[in-house]
Each structure stands twice: as structure tokens, then as C-alpha cells.
Design a protein around this motif. Structure first.
Motif, mmCIF file in Angstrom:
data_model
loop_
_atom_site.group_PDB
_atom_site.id
_atom_site.type_symbol
_atom_site.label_atom_id
_atom_site.label_comp_id
_atom_site.label_asym_id
_atom_site.label_seq_id
_atom_site.Cartn_x
_atom_site.Cartn_y
_atom_site.Cartn_z
ATOM 1 N N GLY A 78 0.888 -1.140 0.019
ATOM 2 C CA GLY A 78 0.038 -0.037 -0.054
ATOM 3 C C GLY A 78 0.827 1.287 -0.013
ATOM 4 O O GLY A 78 0.699 2.105 0.980
ATOM 5 N N THR A 79 1.727 1.366 -1.108
ATOM 6 C CA THR A 79 2.574 2.572 -1.168
ATOM 7 C C THR A 79 1.879 3.936 -1.559
ATOM 8 O O THR A 79 0.553 3.921 -1.816
ATOM 9 N N ASP A 80 2.654 5.004 -1.593
ATOM 10 C CA ASP A 80 1.836 6.414 -1.740
ATOM 11 C C ASP A 80 0.807 6.630 -0.760
ATOM 12 O O ASP A 80 -0.014 7.403 -1.154
ATOM 13 N N ASP A 81 0.862 6.115 0.507
ATOM 14 C CA ASP A 81 -0.182 6.335 1.596
ATOM 15 C C ASP A 81 -1.793 6.554 0.943
ATOM 16 O O ASP A 81 -2.380 7.190 1.396
ATOM 17 N N TRP A 82 -1.928 5.338 0.233
ATOM 18 C CA TRP A 82 -3.332 5.055 0.027
ATOM 19 C C TRP A 82 -4.130 4.705 1.232
ATOM 20 O O TRP A 82 -5.371 4.729 1.280
ATOM 21 N N GLY A 83 -3.433 4.104 2.237
ATOM 22 C CA GLY A 83 -4.209 3.677 3.216
ATOM 23 C C GLY A 83 -5.189 2.366 3.143
ATOM 24 O O GLY A 83 -5.110 1.532 2.091
ATOM 25 N N ASN A 84 -5.903 2.032 4.151
ATOM 26 C CA ASN A 84 -6.706 0.904 4.161
ATOM 27 C C ASN A 84 -8.346 1.022 4.184
ATOM 28 O O ASN A 84 -9.161 0.280 4.306
ATOM 29 N N ASP A 85 -8.543 2.186 3.602
ATOM 30 C CA ASP A 85 -9.949 2.639 3.541
ATOM 31 C C ASP A 85 -10.503 2.202 2.298
ATOM 32 O O ASP A 85 -9.736 1.452 1.583
ATOM 33 N N LEU A 86 -11.852 2.420 2.025
ATOM 34 C CA LEU A 86 -12.202 1.844 0.643
ATOM 35 C C LEU A 86 -11.784 2.435 -0.591
ATOM 36 O O LEU A 86 -11.335 1.535 -1.452
ATOM 37 N N ARG A 87 -11.309 3.638 -0.323
ATOM 38 C CA ARG A 87 -10.534 4.129 -1.603
ATOM 39 C C ARG A 87 -9.353 3.518 -1.713
ATOM 40 O O ARG A 87 -8.807 3.227 -3.028
ATOM 41 N N GLY A 88 -8.566 3.390 -0.751
ATOM 42 C CA GLY A 88 -7.313 2.860 -0.724
ATOM 43 C C GLY A 88 -7.012 1.474 -0.948
ATOM 44 O O GLY A 88 -6.246 0.999 -1.882
ATOM 45 N N LEU A 89 -8.180 0.738 -0.401
ATOM 46 C CA LEU A 89 -8.336 -0.767 -0.926
ATOM 47 C C LEU A 89 -8.666 -1.005 -2.459
ATOM 48 O O LEU A 89 -8.256 -1.838 -3.010
ATOM 49 N N GLY A 90 -9.269 -0.139 -3.004
ATOM 50 C CA GLY A 90 -9.654 -0.016 -4.555
ATOM 51 C C GLY A 90 -8.553 0.123 -5.356
ATOM 52 O O GLY A 90 -8.136 -0.338 -6.229
ATOM 53 N N VAL A 91 -7.628 1.208 -4.803
ATOM 54 C CA VAL A 91 -6.453 1.617 -5.578
ATOM 55 C C VAL A 91 -5.435 0.277 -5.636
ATOM 56 O O VAL A 91 -4.852 -0.065 -6.655
ATOM 57 N N ARG A 92 -5.444 -0.268 -4.384
ATOM 58 C CA ARG A 92 -4.450 -1.360 -4.317
ATOM 59 C C ARG A 92 -4.982 -2.572 -4.936
ATOM 60 O O ARG A 92 -4.158 -3.450 -5.567
ATOM 61 N N ALA A 93 -6.321 -2.663 -5.102
ATOM 62 C CA ALA A 93 -6.976 -3.652 -6.108
ATOM 63 C C ALA A 93 -6.538 -3.575 -7.432
ATOM 64 O O ALA A 93 -6.080 -4.451 -8.179
ATOM 65 N N GLY A 94 -6.449 -2.352 -7.962
ATOM 66 C CA GLY A 94 -5.955 -1.990 -9.253
ATOM 67 C C GLY A 94 -4.543 -2.050 -9.654
ATOM 68 O O GLY A 94 -4.309 -2.754 -10.594
ATOM 69 N N PHE A 95 -3.703 -1.896 -8.368
ATOM 70 C CA PHE A 95 -2.480 -2.530 -8.308
ATOM 71 C C PHE A 95 -2.277 -3.888 -8.710
ATOM 72 O O PHE A 95 -1.486 -4.463 -9.454
ATOM 73 N N PHE A 96 -3.009 -4.536 -8.004
ATOM 74 C CA PHE A 96 -2.778 -5.954 -8.177
ATOM 75 C C PHE A 96 -3.257 -6.769 -9.433
ATOM 76 O O PHE A 96 -2.698 -7.531 -10.023
ATOM 77 N N LEU A 97 -4.224 -6.018 -10.042
ATOM 78 C CA LEU A 97 -4.759 -6.437 -11.240
ATOM 79 C C LEU A 97 -3.764 -6.015 -12.356
ATOM 80 O O LEU A 97 -3.548 -6.598 -13.317
ATOM 81 N N GLY A 98 -3.097 -4.699 -12.160
ATOM 82 C CA GLY A 98 -2.091 -4.539 -13.032
ATOM 83 C C GLY A 98 -0.974 -5.326 -12.926
ATOM 84 O O GLY A 98 -0.155 -5.650 -14.054
ATOM 85 N N GLY A 99 -0.590 -5.892 -11.816
ATOM 86 C CA GLY A 99 0.422 -6.820 -11.679
ATOM 87 C C GLY A 99 0.033 -8.065 -12.322
ATOM 88 O O GLY A 99 1.095 -8.816 -13.059
ATOM 89 N N PHE A 100 -1.025 -8.617 -12.162
ATOM 90 C CA PHE A 100 -1.482 -9.778 -12.881
ATOM 91 C C PHE A 100 -1.378 -9.667 -14.434
ATOM 92 O O PHE A 100 -0.874 -10.718 -15.113
ATOM 93 N N MET A 101 -1.987 -8.553 -14.943
ATOM 94 C CA MET A 101 -1.827 -8.310 -16.461
ATOM 95 C C MET A 101 -0.471 -8.491 -16.959
ATOM 96 O O MET A 101 -0.191 -8.762 -18.104
ATOM 97 N N TYR A 102 0.362 -7.713 -16.193
ATOM 98 C CA TYR A 102 1.816 -7.334 -16.713
ATOM 99 C C TYR A 102 2.492 -8.701 -16.543
ATOM 100 O O TYR A 102 3.504 -8.967 -17.418
ATOM 101 N N SER A 103 1.986 -9.781 -15.741
ATOM 102 C CA SER A 103 2.723 -10.949 -15.428
ATOM 103 C C SER A 103 2.293 -11.749 -16.763
ATOM 104 O O SER A 103 2.980 -12.547 -17.228
ATOM 105 N N LEU A 104 0.899 -11.670 -17.199
ATOM 106 C CA LEU A 104 0.610 -12.369 -18.206
ATOM 107 C C LEU A 104 1.605 -11.947 -19.720
ATOM 108 O O LEU A 104 1.887 -12.637 -20.415
ATOM 109 N N ILE A 105 1.513 -10.558 -19.625
ATOM 110 C CA ILE A 105 2.541 -10.044 -20.834
ATOM 111 C C ILE A 105 3.858 -10.713 -20.752
ATOM 112 O O ILE A 105 4.750 -10.945 -21.767
ATOM 113 N N THR A 106 4.308 -10.621 -19.397
ATOM 114 C CA THR A 106 5.767 -11.208 -19.522
ATOM 115 C C THR A 106 5.906 -12.665 -19.817
ATOM 116 O O THR A 106 6.850 -13.194 -20.538
ATOM 117 N N PHE A 107 4.818 -13.370 -19.349
ATOM 118 C CA PHE A 107 4.754 -14.838 -19.768
ATOM 119 C C PHE A 107 4.976 -15.011 -21.313
ATOM 120 O O PHE A 107 5.422 -15.748 -21.999
#
Length: 258
Positions: A78-107
Motif C-alpha cells: 500500500g505505497t503512496d499513502d493510499w491507506g486501508n480505507d475503501l478508496r485505498g483498497l480499491g487503488v491497491r486492487a487496481g495495482f494487483f490487477l495491473g501486476g497480474f496483467m503484466y505478468s501475463l504479458i511477461t509470460f
């Protein structure tokens, strides 16, 4: 750990920037009848066909893998001070989705390195597999909403001061900062448009229970060209080039809470 994360981020951001620049150039050149509608897989194939293509492909694969790891790190820590509130969790979920998508591109990059090609229908096949799952349609609606949220977030970054928080611009003069702002607005706006169309295509696939209604960047490009014309499509390609340059600048002058 902070130094390792910085290296991952810089390598990943730089590689991502190169991929977007190539993607945007290929799209923009369609106005002259010289380009093509290219997604990340097509860019990887394009790289593999150049001189020293195999070496370049491995370098790109490693760079995108580094970016994927950095996105997973952001999602967990949870970098960049997004925190653990609803907005922060949404942003972190987006980070996870991005990580997953770019892992597919790496593959895909390493698959092309080993086999010389890859499956260009992987998006439709993945959508088909999801639709076969219990609550698969609901899952696709959630994915569509997440991508649309990312599109809105990208547009917000481009047209607010958020993009300045991603770069240490103290080494840039006033002219450089103005150019950076324009590049960010053009680049993030173009990517937001592409993401919004991808979200629409996935929503359409879920609504009609037809995986071939969905698609990734290439299908979004086709929709843009068919709906708005080649000129508009080419300008959006130039916008993606601008986004790529922003990523290169961000890799050179990173400002990250790590």
C-alpha cells in the motif's frame, strides 16, 4: 529493500514506456497505411523480428516482470499513502490487477522467445473460461467496472496535479515542467479512452455471454477506428506515445513512497 524496489520500479516503468511508445507508433502510422492495430503481444512479436530481437525480447520480458513485481508490492504494502480505507483498497486492487496483467504479458514475452509465436486469441479464451465458471458473468462485470475505474483514475491523474506526485521534477526547469504536464494530459487521456473501451467490450461480452465480444487493446483500437475513423485513431496512437514518454521520464526521475 527500498533500493531493490526502486530498481524494480525504474526497470519496469522504463520497459512499459518503450512498449507503449511502440504500440502508439504502430497505431499512429495507420493514417499513412503503414501501421497496424497492435496490442502488447504484437509489440513483443515486432521486437522479436528486429535485429538482436531475441536479446531485446528477453530484456523486455525481464523489465515487464520487474514492473509486475513492483505492482504486486504496491498492492500488498500500500505505497503512496493510499491507506486501508475503501478508496485505498480499491487503488491497491487496481495495482494487483495491473501486476497480474503484466505478468501475463511477461509470460507471453518468454513464450515468444521459446516458440517464436503466441496465441493472439488469449483474451477471448480467458473470457470464455471465466464465463464457464459459477458467477462468471458477475466476475466479468466486476472486471469491467474495475477497468472503467482505472480509466477514470488515469484521466484524473492526467488532468489534476496527481501526475506531479509520480515524478521528482526538481531537476526540470519551468519549460520542462510545462512539457511534462502536457505530455501527462495527452498520454493519460489517450490511455483512459482505450481502457474505457476495453471495459465496454468486456461488459458487452458478459451481457451477451459471448467471449468474442470482448477484447484487449487491439480490439479497442479496431472499435475506435471503425467508430471514429482512422484520423482520430491515429491521434490516440500518438497519445499513447506521449504516455510512453511520461513513463520513461518517471523511470528517470522517480518519486515513490517505498
Amino acid at each position: 529493500m527500498a533500493k531493490t524496489t526502486t530498481i524494480l520500479a525504474q526497470a519496469g516503468l522504463g520497459t512499459k514506456g518503450i512498449v507503449y511508445i511502440l504500440m502508439g507508433i504502430l497505431a499512429a502510422f495507420t493514417i499513412f497505411g503503414m501501421g497496424q492495430k497492435a496490442d502488447s503481444t504484437d509489440v513483443l512479436l515486432f521486437i522479436s523480428q528486429q535485429a538482436f530481437g531475441k536479446i531485446l525480447l528477453v530484456a523486455v520480458g525481464v523489465g515487464l516482470g520487474a514492473y509486475s513485481l513492483y505492482r504486486f508490492y504496491q498492492a500488498i504494502k500500500g505505497t503512496d499513502d493510499w491507506g486501508n480505507d475503501l478508496r485505498g483498497l480499491g487503488v491497491r486492487a487496481g495495482f494487483f490487477l495491473g501486476g497480474f496483467m503484466y505478468s501475463l504479458i511477461t509470460f507471453s514475452a518468454f513464450k515468444i522467445f521459446l516458440r517464436g509465436n503466441t496465441d493472439n486469441q488469449q483474451t477471448s479464451l480467458l473470457i470464455e473460461q471465466v464465463l464457464d465458471l459459477p458467477y462468471g458473468r458477475a466476475m466479468l462485470y466486476i472486471v469491467s467496472a474495475s477497468i472503467l475505474g482505472r480509466a477514470i483514475f488515469d484521466a484524473t491523474i492526467g488532468w489534476s496535479k496527481l501526475h506531479k506526485k509520480k515524478i521528482s521534477d526538481d531537476k526540470l526547469n519551468e519549460t520542462g515542467r510545462k512539457v511534462l504536464t502536457r505530455v501527462a494530459r495527452i498520454g493519460f487521456s489517450a490511455r483512459a479512452i482505450v481502457f474505457a473501451i476495453i471495459a465496454f467490450l468486456i461488459f458487452r461480452a458478459a451481457y451477451f455471454l459471448n467471449p468474442y465480444e470482448a477484447g484487449g487493446t487491439k480490439e479497442a483500437f479496431s472499435w475506435l477506428q471503425n467508430t471514429l475513423g482512422t484520423v482520430v485513431f491515429s491521434f490516440i496512437g500518438l497519445g499513447l506515445v506521449a504516455y510512453g514518454f511520461f513513463m520513461l521520464i518517471r523511470a528517470r526521475y522517480p518519486h515513490m513512497d517505498i
